[in-house]
Design a protein around this motif. Structure first.
Motif, PDB file in Angstrom:
ATOM      1  N   ASP A  42       4.721   2.839   8.838  1.00 57.50           N
ATOM      2  CA  ASP A  42       5.017   2.880   7.412  1.00 57.50           C
ATOM      3  C   ASP A  42       6.471   3.284   7.162  1.00 57.50           C
ATOM      4  O   ASP A  42       7.115   3.937   7.985  1.00 57.50           O
TER       5      ASP A  42
ATOM      6  N   PRO B 281      -0.666   2.412   5.264  1.00 53.11           N
ATOM      7  CA  PRO B 281       0.280   2.279   4.149  1.00 53.11           C
ATOM      8  C   PRO B 281       1.542   1.535   4.556  1.00 53.11           C
ATOM      9  O   PRO B 281       1.987   1.597   5.707  1.00 53.11           O
TER      10      PRO B 281
ATOM     11  N   ARG C 254       0.851  -1.179   0.000  1.00 48.26           N
ATOM     12  CA  ARG C 254       0.000   0.000   0.000  1.00 48.26           C
ATOM     13  C   ARG C 254       0.895   1.239   0.000  1.00 48.26           C
ATOM     14  O   ARG C 254       1.728   1.403   0.895  1.00 48.26           O
ATOM     15  N   ILE C 255       0.698   2.095  -0.994  1.00 44.80           N
ATOM     16  CA  ILE C 255       1.513   3.297  -1.143  1.00 44.80           C
ATOM     17  C   ILE C 255       0.644   4.531  -0.923  1.00 44.80           C
ATOM     18  O   ILE C 255      -0.405   4.676  -1.556  1.00 44.80           O
ATOM     19  N   LEU C 256       1.062   5.388  -0.013  1.00 43.39           N
ATOM     20  CA  LEU C 256       0.401   6.666   0.209  1.00 43.39           C
ATOM     21  C   LEU C 256       1.316   7.771  -0.313  1.00 43.39           C
ATOM     22  O   LEU C 256       2.482   7.856   0.086  1.00 43.39           O
TER      23      LEU C 256
ATOM     24  N   THR D 219       4.919   5.675   2.748  1.00 45.16           N
ATOM     25  CA  THR D 219       4.397   7.003   2.482  1.00 45.16           C
ATOM     26  C   THR D 219       5.481   7.819   1.800  1.00 45.16           C
ATOM     27  O   THR D 219       6.596   7.927   2.310  1.00 45.16           O
TER      28      THR D 219
ATOM     29  N   TYR E  27      -5.736   3.940   6.347  1.00 43.86           N
ATOM     30  CA  TYR E  27      -5.254   3.276   5.133  1.00 43.86           C
ATOM     31  C   TYR E  27      -4.174   2.229   5.414  1.00 43.86           C
ATOM     32  O   TYR E  27      -4.028   1.263   4.670  1.00 43.86           O
TER      33      TYR E  27
ATOM     34  N   LYS F 219      -3.267   7.760   7.812  1.00 40.84           N
ATOM     35  CA  LYS F 219      -2.397   6.587   7.932  1.00 40.84           C
ATOM     36  C   LYS F 219      -3.057   5.485   8.761  1.00 40.84           C
ATOM     37  O   LYS F 219      -2.947   4.295   8.436  1.00 40.84           O
TER      38      LYS F 219
ATOM     39  N   VAL G  21      -2.486   2.162  -4.324  1.00 45.11           N
ATOM     40  CA  VAL G  21      -1.972   3.498  -4.079  1.00 45.11           C
ATOM     41  C   VAL G  21      -3.103   4.502  -3.930  1.00 45.11           C
ATOM     42  O   VAL G  21      -4.133   4.408  -4.625  1.00 45.11           O
TER      43      VAL G  21
END
Length: 388
Positions: free
Chosen positions: A109, A88, A9-11, A91, A86, A83, A40
Protein backbone atom coordinates in the motif's frame (compact mmCIF):
# COMPACT_ATOMS: atom_id res chain seq x y z
CA UNK A 1 -18.97 -2.66 -23.12
CA UNK A 2 -18.84 -1.55 -19.48
CA UNK A 3 -15.50 -0.09 -18.49
CA UNK A 4 -14.12 -1.33 -15.18
CA UNK A 5 -13.48 1.69 -13.00
CA UNK A 6 -10.62 1.64 -10.52
CA UNK A 7 -12.05 2.07 -7.02
CA UNK A 8 -9.16 2.72 -4.61
CA UNK A 9 -9.26 1.11 -1.19
CA UNK A 10 -8.40 3.55 1.60
CA UNK A 11 -7.45 2.43 5.11
CA UNK A 12 -7.45 5.15 7.78
CA UNK A 13 -5.52 4.40 10.97
CA UNK A 14 -6.35 6.55 14.00
CA UNK A 15 -4.82 6.64 17.46
CA UNK A 16 -8.08 6.96 19.39
CA UNK A 17 -11.73 7.84 19.19
CA UNK A 18 -11.62 11.11 21.13
CA UNK A 19 -9.80 14.44 21.43
CA UNK A 20 -8.88 17.05 18.84
CA UNK A 21 -6.97 14.64 16.60
CA UNK A 22 -9.81 12.17 16.95
CA UNK A 23 -12.23 14.78 15.57
CA UNK A 24 -9.84 15.62 12.73
CA UNK A 25 -9.54 11.89 11.94
CA UNK A 26 -13.31 11.44 11.99
CA UNK A 27 -13.77 14.38 9.60
CA UNK A 28 -11.30 12.81 7.18
CA UNK A 29 -12.90 9.36 7.44
CA UNK A 30 -16.37 10.79 6.86
CA UNK A 31 -15.14 12.86 3.92
CA UNK A 32 -13.97 9.67 2.22
CA UNK A 33 -17.15 7.80 3.16
CA UNK A 34 -19.18 10.49 1.40
CA UNK A 35 -17.43 9.77 -1.91
CA UNK A 36 -18.81 7.09 -4.22
CA UNK A 37 -15.48 6.61 -6.00
CA UNK A 38 -13.56 5.08 -3.05
CA UNK A 39 -13.86 2.16 -0.67
CA UNK A 40 -12.77 3.18 2.83
CA UNK A 41 -12.50 1.60 6.28
CA UNK A 42 -11.16 3.02 9.53
CA UNK A 43 -9.38 1.22 12.37
CA UNK A 44 -7.88 2.54 15.57
CA UNK A 45 -5.50 1.71 18.39
CA UNK A 46 -7.34 2.72 21.59
CA UNK A 47 -11.09 2.96 22.04
CA UNK A 48 -11.91 5.27 24.96
CA UNK A 49 -15.21 5.50 26.83
CA UNK A 50 -17.27 8.48 25.70
CA UNK A 51 -15.45 8.78 22.37
CA UNK A 52 -16.89 10.05 19.12
CA UNK A 53 -19.90 7.97 18.09
CA UNK A 54 -18.79 7.90 14.47
CA UNK A 55 -16.06 5.42 15.37
CA UNK A 56 -18.44 2.95 17.05
CA UNK A 57 -18.47 0.57 14.07
CA UNK A 58 -14.68 0.71 13.57
CA UNK A 59 -12.32 -2.02 14.73
CA UNK A 60 -9.93 -1.03 17.52
CA UNK A 61 -6.81 -2.81 18.73
CA UNK A 62 -7.77 -2.37 22.37
CA UNK A 63 -10.53 -1.04 24.61
CA UNK A 64 -7.96 -0.49 27.33
CA UNK A 65 -4.92 1.70 27.75
CA UNK A 66 -1.93 0.19 29.50
CA UNK A 67 1.57 -1.22 29.04
CA UNK A 68 0.28 -4.46 27.52
CA UNK A 69 -1.86 -2.58 25.03
CA UNK A 70 1.02 -0.23 24.19
CA UNK A 71 3.15 -3.05 22.76
CA UNK A 72 4.34 -1.74 19.40
CA UNK A 73 5.17 -5.27 18.22
CA UNK A 74 1.61 -6.48 18.84
CA UNK A 75 0.10 -3.38 17.25
CA UNK A 76 2.23 -3.78 14.12
CA UNK A 77 1.24 -7.46 13.83
CA UNK A 78 -2.43 -6.48 14.24
CA UNK A 79 -2.15 -3.82 11.52
CA UNK A 80 -0.36 -6.20 9.16
CA UNK A 81 -3.27 -8.62 9.51
CA UNK A 82 -5.77 -5.90 8.62
CA UNK A 83 -3.75 -4.89 5.57
CA UNK A 84 -3.48 -8.51 4.39
CA UNK A 85 -7.24 -8.88 4.70
CA UNK A 86 -8.35 -5.53 3.25
CA UNK A 87 -5.52 -5.00 0.71
CA UNK A 88 -5.61 -1.16 0.81
CA UNK A 89 -4.19 0.92 -2.02
CA UNK A 90 -3.44 3.67 0.50
CA UNK A 91 -3.10 3.71 4.28
CA UNK A 92 -3.40 7.11 5.98
CA UNK A 93 -2.24 7.29 9.59
CA UNK A 94 -3.45 10.41 11.38
CA UNK A 95 -1.04 10.91 14.29
CA UNK A 96 2.65 10.57 15.17
CA UNK A 97 2.13 7.27 17.03
CA UNK A 98 0.17 5.68 14.20
CA UNK A 99 2.64 6.96 11.60
CA UNK A 100 5.18 4.72 13.32
CA UNK A 101 2.93 1.66 12.93
CA UNK A 102 2.12 2.55 9.34
CA UNK A 103 5.80 2.77 8.43
CA UNK A 104 6.66 -0.53 10.15
CA UNK A 105 3.71 -2.56 8.87
CA UNK A 106 5.03 -3.29 5.41
CA UNK A 107 2.74 -4.18 2.52
CA UNK A 108 2.30 -2.86 -1.01
CA UNK A 109 0.00 0.00 0.00
CA UNK A 110 0.94 3.67 -0.45
CA UNK A 111 1.67 4.83 3.11
CA UNK A 112 0.79 8.39 4.13
CA UNK A 113 1.52 9.77 7.58
CA UNK A 114 -0.11 12.96 8.85
CA UNK A 115 2.07 15.32 10.91
CA UNK A 116 0.24 17.93 12.97
CA UNK A 117 3.06 19.93 14.52
CA UNK A 118 6.75 20.75 14.06
CA UNK A 119 8.88 17.95 15.45
CA UNK A 120 10.75 20.53 17.54
CA UNK A 121 7.68 20.85 19.76
CA UNK A 122 8.65 17.43 21.09
CA UNK A 123 11.38 19.06 23.15
CA UNK A 124 8.77 19.79 25.79
CA UNK A 125 8.51 16.02 26.41
CA UNK A 126 12.01 15.92 27.90
CA UNK A 127 15.39 14.99 26.46
CA UNK A 128 14.97 11.19 26.46
CA UNK A 129 11.54 11.14 24.77
CA UNK A 130 12.60 13.82 22.30
CA UNK A 131 15.74 11.89 21.37
CA UNK A 132 13.65 8.74 20.84
CA UNK A 133 11.24 10.67 18.60
CA UNK A 134 14.15 12.01 16.54
CA UNK A 135 15.33 8.47 15.88
CA UNK A 136 11.92 7.74 14.42
CA UNK A 137 12.05 10.85 12.25
CA UNK A 138 15.53 9.94 11.00
CA UNK A 139 15.18 6.18 10.44
CA UNK A 140 11.50 5.11 10.39
CA UNK A 141 9.39 7.91 8.93
CA UNK A 142 11.50 7.94 5.73
CA UNK A 143 9.81 4.58 5.02
CA UNK A 144 6.50 6.43 4.52
CA UNK A 145 5.64 7.16 0.90
CA UNK A 146 4.36 10.63 1.76
CA UNK A 147 4.47 12.88 4.83
CA UNK A 148 1.34 15.03 4.90
CA UNK A 149 1.71 18.13 7.08
CA UNK A 150 -1.33 20.07 8.29
CA UNK A 151 0.46 23.42 8.02
CA UNK A 152 3.28 24.96 6.02
CA UNK A 153 5.22 25.48 9.25
CA UNK A 154 5.08 21.75 9.98
CA UNK A 155 6.12 21.08 6.38
CA UNK A 156 9.15 23.35 6.55
CA UNK A 157 10.14 21.85 9.89
CA UNK A 158 9.90 18.28 8.57
CA UNK A 159 12.03 19.18 5.56
CA UNK A 160 14.87 19.90 7.99
CA UNK A 161 15.13 16.12 8.56
CA UNK A 162 17.82 15.18 6.02
CA UNK A 163 16.88 11.50 5.77
CA UNK A 164 13.36 12.22 4.47
CA UNK A 165 13.06 12.91 0.75
CA UNK A 166 11.82 16.50 0.48
CA UNK A 167 9.73 15.60 -2.58
CA UNK A 168 7.69 13.29 -0.34
CA UNK A 169 6.69 16.08 2.05
CA UNK A 170 3.79 18.47 1.48
CA UNK A 171 0.92 20.33 3.12
CA UNK A 172 -2.62 18.93 3.17
CA UNK A 173 -4.87 20.69 5.67
CA UNK A 174 -7.31 18.98 8.03
CA UNK A 175 -10.89 18.62 6.82
CA UNK A 176 -13.44 20.99 8.36
CA UNK A 177 -17.15 20.35 7.79
CA UNK A 178 -18.20 24.00 7.49
CA UNK A 179 -21.85 23.23 6.62
CA UNK A 180 -22.19 21.09 9.72
CA UNK A 181 -20.53 23.74 11.90
CA UNK A 182 -23.05 26.32 10.68
CA UNK A 183 -25.94 23.94 11.28
CA UNK A 184 -24.85 23.07 14.81
CA UNK A 185 -24.24 26.74 15.63
CA UNK A 186 -27.94 27.47 15.03
CA UNK A 187 -29.07 25.12 17.82
CA UNK A 188 -30.43 27.37 20.62
CA UNK A 189 -28.56 27.50 23.92
CA UNK A 190 -30.67 26.09 26.72
CA UNK A 191 -28.70 25.55 29.89
CA UNK A 192 -26.89 28.89 30.32
CA UNK A 193 -27.76 32.55 30.25
CA UNK A 194 -24.48 33.94 28.98
CA UNK A 195 -23.09 37.39 29.80
CA UNK A 196 -23.03 39.92 27.02
CA UNK A 197 -20.69 40.92 25.54
CA UNK A 198 -18.11 38.16 25.98
CA UNK A 199 -15.07 36.65 24.33
CA UNK A 200 -14.65 32.90 24.31
CA UNK A 201 -11.79 30.49 24.92
CA UNK A 202 -12.63 27.05 23.50
CA UNK A 203 -10.27 24.14 24.02
CA UNK A 204 -8.34 22.17 26.59
CA UNK A 205 -7.26 24.00 29.74
CA UNK A 206 -3.56 23.26 30.16
CA UNK A 207 -0.21 24.97 30.63
CA UNK A 208 0.70 25.19 26.93
CA UNK A 209 -2.71 26.62 25.98
CA UNK A 210 -2.07 29.19 28.74
CA UNK A 211 -5.67 30.22 29.54
CA UNK A 212 -4.33 32.24 32.47
CA UNK A 213 -3.05 34.75 29.92
CA UNK A 214 -6.64 35.40 28.83
CA UNK A 215 -7.66 36.01 32.45
CA UNK A 216 -4.76 38.36 33.10
CA UNK A 217 -5.34 40.22 29.84
CA UNK A 218 -9.02 40.70 30.62
CA UNK A 219 -8.12 42.17 34.02
CA UNK A 220 -6.39 45.03 32.19
CA UNK A 221 -9.50 45.93 30.20
CA UNK A 222 -11.83 48.36 31.96
CA UNK A 223 -15.17 47.46 30.45
CA UNK A 224 -18.13 45.13 30.92
CA UNK A 225 -16.50 42.52 28.71
CA UNK A 226 -16.64 38.95 30.07
CA UNK A 227 -14.63 35.82 29.34
CA UNK A 228 -16.22 32.39 28.85
CA UNK A 229 -14.19 29.18 29.01
CA UNK A 230 -15.51 26.13 27.14
CA UNK A 231 -13.30 23.11 27.72
CA UNK A 232 -11.90 20.91 30.43
CA UNK A 233 -8.55 20.30 32.09
CA UNK A 234 -6.95 18.57 35.02
CA UNK A 235 -8.62 19.62 38.26
CA UNK A 236 -5.48 21.09 39.95
CA UNK A 237 -4.84 23.28 36.90
CA UNK A 238 -8.45 24.46 36.64
CA UNK A 239 -8.45 25.20 40.38
CA UNK A 240 -5.43 27.46 39.92
CA UNK A 241 -7.24 29.32 37.15
CA UNK A 242 -10.27 29.86 39.34
CA UNK A 243 -8.06 31.03 42.20
CA UNK A 244 -6.49 33.62 39.88
CA UNK A 245 -9.97 34.81 38.94
CA UNK A 246 -10.83 35.17 42.64
CA UNK A 247 -7.57 36.95 43.44
CA UNK A 248 -8.21 39.48 40.67
CA UNK A 249 -11.78 40.04 41.82
CA UNK A 250 -13.17 38.93 38.45
CA UNK A 251 -15.70 36.25 39.43
CA UNK A 252 -18.51 38.27 37.85
CA UNK A 253 -16.66 38.47 34.52
CA UNK A 254 -15.14 34.99 34.04
CA UNK A 255 -17.25 31.85 33.53
CA UNK A 256 -16.16 28.19 33.34
CA UNK A 257 -18.75 26.15 31.42
CA UNK A 258 -16.79 22.89 31.12
CA UNK A 259 -16.64 20.76 28.01
CA UNK A 260 -19.52 20.99 25.51
CA UNK A 261 -20.43 18.38 22.91
CA UNK A 262 -21.56 21.27 20.69
CA UNK A 263 -19.47 24.39 21.34
CA UNK A 264 -20.53 26.21 18.18
CA UNK A 265 -23.54 28.16 19.52
CA UNK A 266 -21.27 29.53 22.25
CA UNK A 267 -18.63 30.57 19.71
CA UNK A 268 -21.23 32.12 17.39
CA UNK A 269 -22.64 34.28 20.20
CA UNK A 270 -19.21 35.62 21.20
CA UNK A 271 -17.70 38.95 20.21
CA UNK A 272 -14.43 37.17 19.48
CA UNK A 273 -12.52 33.96 20.07
CA UNK A 274 -9.25 34.09 21.99
CA UNK A 275 -6.29 31.72 21.58
CA UNK A 276 -3.41 32.42 23.96
CA UNK A 277 -1.15 29.37 23.55
CA UNK A 278 2.61 29.30 23.77
CA UNK A 279 2.86 26.77 20.92
CA UNK A 280 0.38 25.60 18.29
CA UNK A 281 0.33 24.20 14.77
CA UNK A 282 -2.87 24.94 12.83
CA UNK A 283 -5.57 25.48 15.49
CA UNK A 284 -8.86 24.08 14.21
CA UNK A 285 -10.93 26.18 16.61
CA UNK A 286 -9.73 29.35 14.87
CA UNK A 287 -10.87 27.96 11.51
CA UNK A 288 -14.23 27.13 13.08
CA UNK A 289 -14.58 30.65 14.45
CA UNK A 290 -13.93 32.11 10.98
CA UNK A 291 -16.58 29.78 9.55
CA UNK A 292 -19.03 31.32 12.03
CA UNK A 293 -18.03 34.88 11.18
CA UNK A 294 -16.37 35.42 14.59
CA UNK A 295 -13.07 37.35 14.63
CA UNK A 296 -10.12 35.98 16.58
CA UNK A 297 -7.31 37.31 18.72
CA UNK A 298 -4.36 34.97 19.02
CA UNK A 299 -0.86 34.97 20.36
CA UNK A 300 1.89 34.42 17.80
CA UNK A 301 2.03 30.72 18.67
CA UNK A 302 2.76 29.37 15.20
CA UNK A 303 3.09 30.29 11.58
CA UNK A 304 -0.14 28.36 11.13
CA UNK A 305 -2.04 31.26 12.72
CA UNK A 306 -0.79 33.52 9.94
CA UNK A 307 -1.75 30.88 7.34
CA UNK A 308 -5.33 30.74 8.61
CA UNK A 309 -5.62 34.53 8.68
CA UNK A 310 -4.16 34.71 5.15
CA UNK A 311 -1.19 36.77 6.29
CA UNK A 312 1.53 34.19 5.69
CA UNK A 313 3.50 36.59 3.51
CA UNK A 314 3.79 38.92 6.51
CA UNK A 315 4.80 36.20 9.00
CA UNK A 316 6.99 37.63 11.75
CA UNK A 317 8.32 35.17 14.32
CA UNK A 318 9.57 38.11 16.40
CA UNK A 319 6.34 40.13 16.36
CA UNK A 320 6.85 42.86 18.97
CA UNK A 321 3.27 44.03 19.58
CA UNK A 322 0.32 43.12 17.33
CA UNK A 323 -0.63 42.58 13.70
CA UNK A 324 -4.15 43.14 12.35
CA UNK A 325 -5.82 41.24 9.52
CA UNK A 326 -9.38 41.33 8.15
CA UNK A 327 -10.27 38.33 10.30
CA UNK A 328 -8.47 39.03 13.56
CA UNK A 329 -5.42 40.15 15.50
CA UNK A 330 -2.13 38.37 16.23
CA UNK A 331 -0.17 39.46 19.31
CA UNK A 332 3.35 38.86 20.59
CA UNK A 333 4.49 35.56 22.13
CA UNK A 334 8.02 36.24 23.37
CA UNK A 335 7.39 34.44 26.67
CA UNK A 336 7.43 31.12 24.81
CA UNK A 337 11.22 31.39 24.89
CA UNK A 338 11.73 34.09 27.55
CA UNK A 339 9.41 33.96 30.55
CA UNK A 340 10.51 37.43 31.62
CA UNK A 341 8.49 38.78 28.65
CA UNK A 342 5.20 37.34 29.95
CA UNK A 343 3.85 40.62 31.31
CA UNK A 344 4.45 42.44 28.02
CA UNK A 345 2.78 39.63 26.10
CA UNK A 346 -0.27 39.92 28.36
CA UNK A 347 -0.39 43.70 27.84
CA UNK A 348 -0.22 43.17 24.07
CA UNK A 349 -2.92 40.50 24.28
CA UNK A 350 -5.17 42.92 26.16
CA UNK A 351 -4.56 45.52 23.46
CA UNK A 352 -5.35 42.88 20.82
CA UNK A 353 -8.66 42.12 22.54
CA UNK A 354 -9.56 45.81 22.45
CA UNK A 355 -8.65 45.92 18.75
CA UNK A 356 -10.72 42.86 17.83
CA UNK A 357 -13.75 44.26 19.68
CA UNK A 358 -13.91 46.99 17.02
CA UNK A 359 -14.60 44.36 14.34
CA UNK A 360 -18.13 43.89 13.09
CA UNK A 361 -19.13 40.75 11.19
CA UNK A 362 -15.97 39.57 9.45
CA UNK A 363 -15.96 38.72 5.72
CA UNK A 364 -16.03 35.08 4.66
CA UNK A 365 -12.48 33.79 4.57
CA UNK A 366 -10.99 32.29 1.42
CA UNK A 367 -9.09 29.91 3.69
CA UNK A 368 -12.27 27.90 4.24
CA UNK A 369 -12.15 26.59 0.67
CA UNK A 370 -8.75 25.05 1.45
CA UNK A 371 -10.19 22.82 4.19
CA UNK A 372 -13.32 21.67 2.32
CA UNK A 373 -13.85 17.89 2.28
CA UNK A 374 -13.68 17.38 -1.50
CA UNK A 375 -10.54 19.49 -1.78
CA UNK A 376 -8.71 17.48 0.88
CA UNK A 377 -9.78 14.01 -0.28
CA UNK A 378 -8.80 14.84 -3.87
CA UNK A 379 -5.35 15.85 -2.67
CA UNK A 380 -4.88 12.47 -0.99
CA UNK A 381 -6.29 10.56 -3.97
CA UNK A 382 -3.99 12.42 -6.34
CA UNK A 383 -1.04 10.84 -4.52
CA UNK A 384 -1.98 7.30 -5.55
CA UNK A 385 -3.30 8.42 -8.94
CA UNK A 386 0.15 9.86 -9.57
CA UNK A 387 1.64 6.47 -8.77
CA UNK A 388 -0.59 4.59 -11.23
Amino acid sequence: MIENRFIPRILILVAGNNGTIGRCSWNLYRAFMNRDDVDVICVGIHRFDGGLKGFDSCEFFSDKYGKQENSITKQVKWLKGIKESYCPDMTISTLYSTNLLNALSGGQDYKVGIFHAPHKQGRSLGLVKYAFSLLQYWFIFPKLDFCSCVSKEAEEDLKSIKTIDRSKIGTIYNVHQVDEILKKADIPLQEEVLPSPYIIYCGRLDANKAPIRAINALSKIKSQLSLVFVGKGDEPFVSELKKQVDDLGMTSRVFFLGEKSNPYPYIKAAKALISCSYSESLPGVIIEALALGVPVVSTNSSRGIWEILLADESYNISLADSYQTKWGVITSNHAFKDKSKEEQDVINLAHGIEQVLTYSRIPESEFLSKVEANTITMQFLSLINHEK
